[in-house]
Scaffold this motif. Structure first.
Motif, PDB file in Angstrom:
ATOM      1  N   THR D 112       0.836  -1.198   0.000  1.00  0.00           N
ATOM      2  CA  THR D 112       0.000   0.000   0.000  1.00  0.00           C
ATOM      3  C   THR D 112       0.870   1.247   0.000  1.00  0.00           C
ATOM      4  O   THR D 112       1.791   1.366   0.807  1.00  0.00           O
ATOM      5  CB  THR D 112      -0.901   0.017   1.258  1.00  0.00           C
ATOM      6  N   GLY D 113       0.568   2.165  -0.917  1.00  0.00           N
ATOM      7  CA  GLY D 113       1.303   3.428  -0.983  1.00  0.00           C
ATOM      8  C   GLY D 113       0.393   4.600  -0.683  1.00  0.00           C
ATOM      9  O   GLY D 113      -0.774   4.609  -1.077  1.00  0.00           O
ATOM     10  N   ASP D 114       0.936   5.585   0.032  1.00  0.00           N
ATOM     11  CA  ASP D 114       0.202   6.778   0.452  1.00  0.00           C
ATOM     12  C   ASP D 114       0.832   7.987  -0.257  1.00  0.00           C
ATOM     13  O   ASP D 114       2.053   8.127  -0.263  1.00  0.00           O
ATOM     14  CB  ASP D 114       0.343   6.901   1.973  1.00  0.00           C
ATOM     15  N   VAL D 115      -0.007   8.837  -0.846  1.00  0.00           N
ATOM     16  CA  VAL D 115       0.514   9.904  -1.719  1.00  0.00           C
ATOM     17  C   VAL D 115      -0.087  11.257  -1.345  1.00  0.00           C
ATOM     18  O   VAL D 115      -1.285  11.361  -1.067  1.00  0.00           O
ATOM     19  CB  VAL D 115       0.169   9.579  -3.192  1.00  0.00           C
ATOM     20  N   LYS D 116       0.747  12.283  -1.335  1.00  0.00           N
ATOM     21  CA  LYS D 116       0.269  13.664  -1.174  1.00  0.00           C
ATOM     22  C   LYS D 116       0.716  14.481  -2.381  1.00  0.00           C
ATOM     23  O   LYS D 116       1.882  14.411  -2.786  1.00  0.00           O
ATOM     24  CB  LYS D 116       0.824  14.286   0.107  1.00  0.00           C
ATOM     25  N   ILE D 117      -0.210  15.239  -2.962  1.00  0.00           N
ATOM     26  CA  ILE D 117       0.085  16.079  -4.123  1.00  0.00           C
ATOM     27  C   ILE D 117      -0.010  17.533  -3.685  1.00  0.00           C
ATOM     28  O   ILE D 117      -1.072  17.997  -3.257  1.00  0.00           O
ATOM     29  CB  ILE D 117      -0.903  15.810  -5.278  1.00  0.00           C
ATOM     30  N   ASN D 118       1.115  18.245  -3.769  1.00  0.00           N
ATOM     31  CA  ASN D 118       1.172  19.643  -3.348  1.00  0.00           C
ATOM     32  C   ASN D 118       1.407  20.552  -4.541  1.00  0.00           C
ATOM     33  O   ASN D 118       1.954  20.135  -5.565  1.00  0.00           O
ATOM     34  CB  ASN D 118       2.329  19.837  -2.356  1.00  0.00           C
ATOM     35  N   SER D 119       1.042  21.812  -4.388  1.00  0.00           N
ATOM     36  CA  SER D 119       1.436  22.833  -5.348  1.00  0.00           C
ATOM     37  C   SER D 119       2.891  23.224  -5.061  1.00  0.00           C
ATOM     38  O   SER D 119       3.437  22.857  -4.014  1.00  0.00           O
ATOM     39  CB  SER D 119       0.539  24.063  -5.197  1.00  0.00           C
ATOM     40  N   ALA D 126      -4.341  17.350  -3.269  1.00  0.00           N
ATOM     41  CA  ALA D 126      -5.055  16.070  -3.245  1.00  0.00           C
ATOM     42  C   ALA D 126      -4.169  15.055  -2.545  1.00  0.00           C
ATOM     43  O   ALA D 126      -2.956  15.244  -2.428  1.00  0.00           O
ATOM     44  CB  ALA D 126      -5.380  15.603  -4.671  1.00  0.00           C
ATOM     45  N   SER D 127      -4.777  13.979  -2.063  1.00  0.00           N
ATOM     46  CA  SER D 127      -4.012  12.919  -1.417  1.00  0.00           C
ATOM     47  C   SER D 127      -4.765  11.619  -1.622  1.00  0.00           C
ATOM     48  O   SER D 127      -5.952  11.620  -1.934  1.00  0.00           O
ATOM     49  CB  SER D 127      -3.830  13.214   0.065  1.00  0.00           C
ATOM     50  N   GLY D 128      -4.070  10.515  -1.480  1.00  0.00           N
ATOM     51  CA  GLY D 128      -4.767   9.259  -1.697  1.00  0.00           C
ATOM     52  C   GLY D 128      -3.878   8.065  -1.477  1.00  0.00           C
ATOM     53  O   GLY D 128      -2.728   8.183  -1.046  1.00  0.00           O
ATOM     54  N   ARG D 129      -4.447   6.918  -1.782  1.00  0.00           N
ATOM     55  CA  ARG D 129      -3.756   5.653  -1.588  1.00  0.00           C
ATOM     56  C   ARG D 129      -4.004   4.714  -2.752  1.00  0.00           C
ATOM     57  O   ARG D 129      -5.048   4.764  -3.380  1.00  0.00           O
ATOM     58  CB  ARG D 129      -4.272   4.959  -0.325  1.00  0.00           C
ATOM     59  N   CYS D 130      -3.031   3.858  -2.990  1.00  0.00           N
ATOM     60  CA  CYS D 130      -3.177   2.829  -4.005  1.00  0.00           C
ATOM     61  C   CYS D 130      -2.704   1.506  -3.392  1.00  0.00           C
ATOM     62  O   CYS D 130      -1.668   1.473  -2.723  1.00  0.00           O
ATOM     63  CB  CYS D 130      -2.369   3.214  -5.249  1.00  0.00           C
ATOM     64  N   VAL D 131      -3.484   0.452  -3.588  1.00  0.00           N
ATOM     65  CA  VAL D 131      -3.202  -0.864  -3.007  1.00  0.00           C
ATOM     66  C   VAL D 131      -2.906  -1.859  -4.127  1.00  0.00           C
ATOM     67  O   VAL D 131      -3.661  -1.939  -5.098  1.00  0.00           O
ATOM     68  CB  VAL D 131      -4.414  -1.362  -2.180  1.00  0.00           C
ATOM     69  N   TYR D 132      -1.807  -2.600  -4.004  1.00  0.00           N
ATOM     70  CA  TYR D 132      -1.377  -3.559  -5.016  1.00  0.00           C
ATOM     71  C   TYR D 132      -1.270  -4.967  -4.431  1.00  0.00           C
ATOM     72  O   TYR D 132      -0.961  -5.121  -3.242  1.00  0.00           O
ATOM     73  CB  TYR D 132       0.030  -3.196  -5.530  1.00  0.00           C
ATOM     74  N   VAL D 133      -1.482  -5.950  -5.258  1.00  0.00           N
ATOM     75  CA  VAL D 133      -1.032  -7.289  -4.926  1.00  0.00           C
ATOM     76  C   VAL D 133       0.491  -7.234  -4.854  1.00  0.00           C
ATOM     77  O   VAL D 133       1.137  -6.627  -5.712  1.00  0.00           O
ATOM     78  CB  VAL D 133      -1.464  -8.310  -6.014  1.00  0.00           C
TER      79      VAL D 133
END
Lengths: 136, 136, 136, 136
Positions: D112-119, D126-133
């Protein structure tokens, strides 16, 4: 060995193996077709969140149990839960929660269940999804 | 009128106004800075899901309460919950859950809290977010 | 003033006001009933992620546009996007994406759209939800 | 064989193997520590959603790529994407997106990766997460 689909008594036996599910008094009431299950849970004062409303976490608990029941009705087993999401649509103390759970996809690696929680009058209260590692 | 930030006793008073939160025995233990709150909750047999593990829905309940507490520490109030998500990372019966909640953004329309649930030994068990309509 | 529901040409006009949507070549093809919209988008080499598969972010873009279209078909407008979620079920380069979008709930404060992305052969590739602040 | 962690040029080679990532012009700029990666992406007119704002789906694309990069920096590979979520906090056309991605957990089955997008001015967009096998 591939797990076999469970019938209604076996699904309820699996649900009620959990102490917290027994406390919730949640119960599978019908397998519409394998992969589509109806459940029911009474509301009561212990489930109150704020201001005469059901606690949001209770809806999340229902999503978890109901998605699990739907997957049991096709695969007989799941691996560990990966994640869940709940959308809250309306809230009020209701006499009973009527729950529809459906398998969205039961693949070889991942199983996903989709859940809708309605009031007895058919009002959509909350909905969500739960994703599991698929059992071998 | 803009709501004022709450202190620790006021946050716990708001949390424990809910019958279900009293049953959970969850408690805010520290405001690190406004917008960042620590909570604690004991594990116990009633919270069991399957096979000697904490019920997944219990982690969702914790995310809901902890995100709420973090927002109270800056805004004093929230509107209704919009949605929540929980990622499950590890699971076991733990003596206590140590919870860190942080306001990700408290805007004029939406307030979002980010929560991490650890074991007493510092192992990340679950994490998630809860999104609220912002209180005026 | 309450916004009025849009018809198909007006929905496409709103979709194609976005430069990125024009690049995607996504198009609403039918309003089944207000609140339920079908869309279509061609696959092409520019959309490739890894190993001969469509980029996961492209499915997220489709969920966003399709949920927006469904809400336009009942409310004529949305406020800003609050959040979105996408579940990935299968992946392959497909000749076309066939998309079904449905309003899950269009309340006074929040509007939620539910989206399924299928291959032309009816295989479920991805599904998800997008939540918006409701337009007044 | 366990995959090895990738260095910055190898991560960018993997990112740019995708036609869509090349179109996005997204690039990993720094491995802070293995599991924590910074990326950068220019804004431009082709990415416009509505009313002078970046398309919401573009933020989702960034979350997907950035979480992938963070996992590559510890595991060298991922399996298929399971799901993703994005929270939208603010929006405007920005000269550049500055992205922070962090591995939340890289287990034997799930990453699982956690991401923050800044100016560029440090505003959280924006921020979010992506989950992978997880890759074996």
């Amino acid at each position: 060995m591939e797990s076999s689909a469970l019938d209604l008594p076996a699904i309820n036996q699996r649900i009620h193996a959990s102490a917290f599910n027994r406390w919730l008094r949640i119960e599978a009431t019908r397998i519409v077709v394998p992969g589509q299950v109806e459940l029911r849970m009474p509301s009561r004062a212990e489930l109150e969140g704020g201001q005469g409303m059901t606690h949001g976490g209770i809806f999340a608990c229902i999503v978890d149990v109901a998605a699990f029941a739907a997957i049991l009705s096709v695969k007989g087993q799941t691996g560990p839960t990966i994640d869940m999401r709940v959308d809250f649509h309306a809230n009020a103390f209701e006499s009973d929660f009527i729950i529809e759970a459906q398998v969205l996809r039961a693949g070889s690696r991942i199983a996903t269940g989709d859940v809708k929680i309605n009031s007895v009058t058919g009002k959509l209260l909350a909905s969500g999804r739960c994703v599991y590692v698929a059992a071998r």
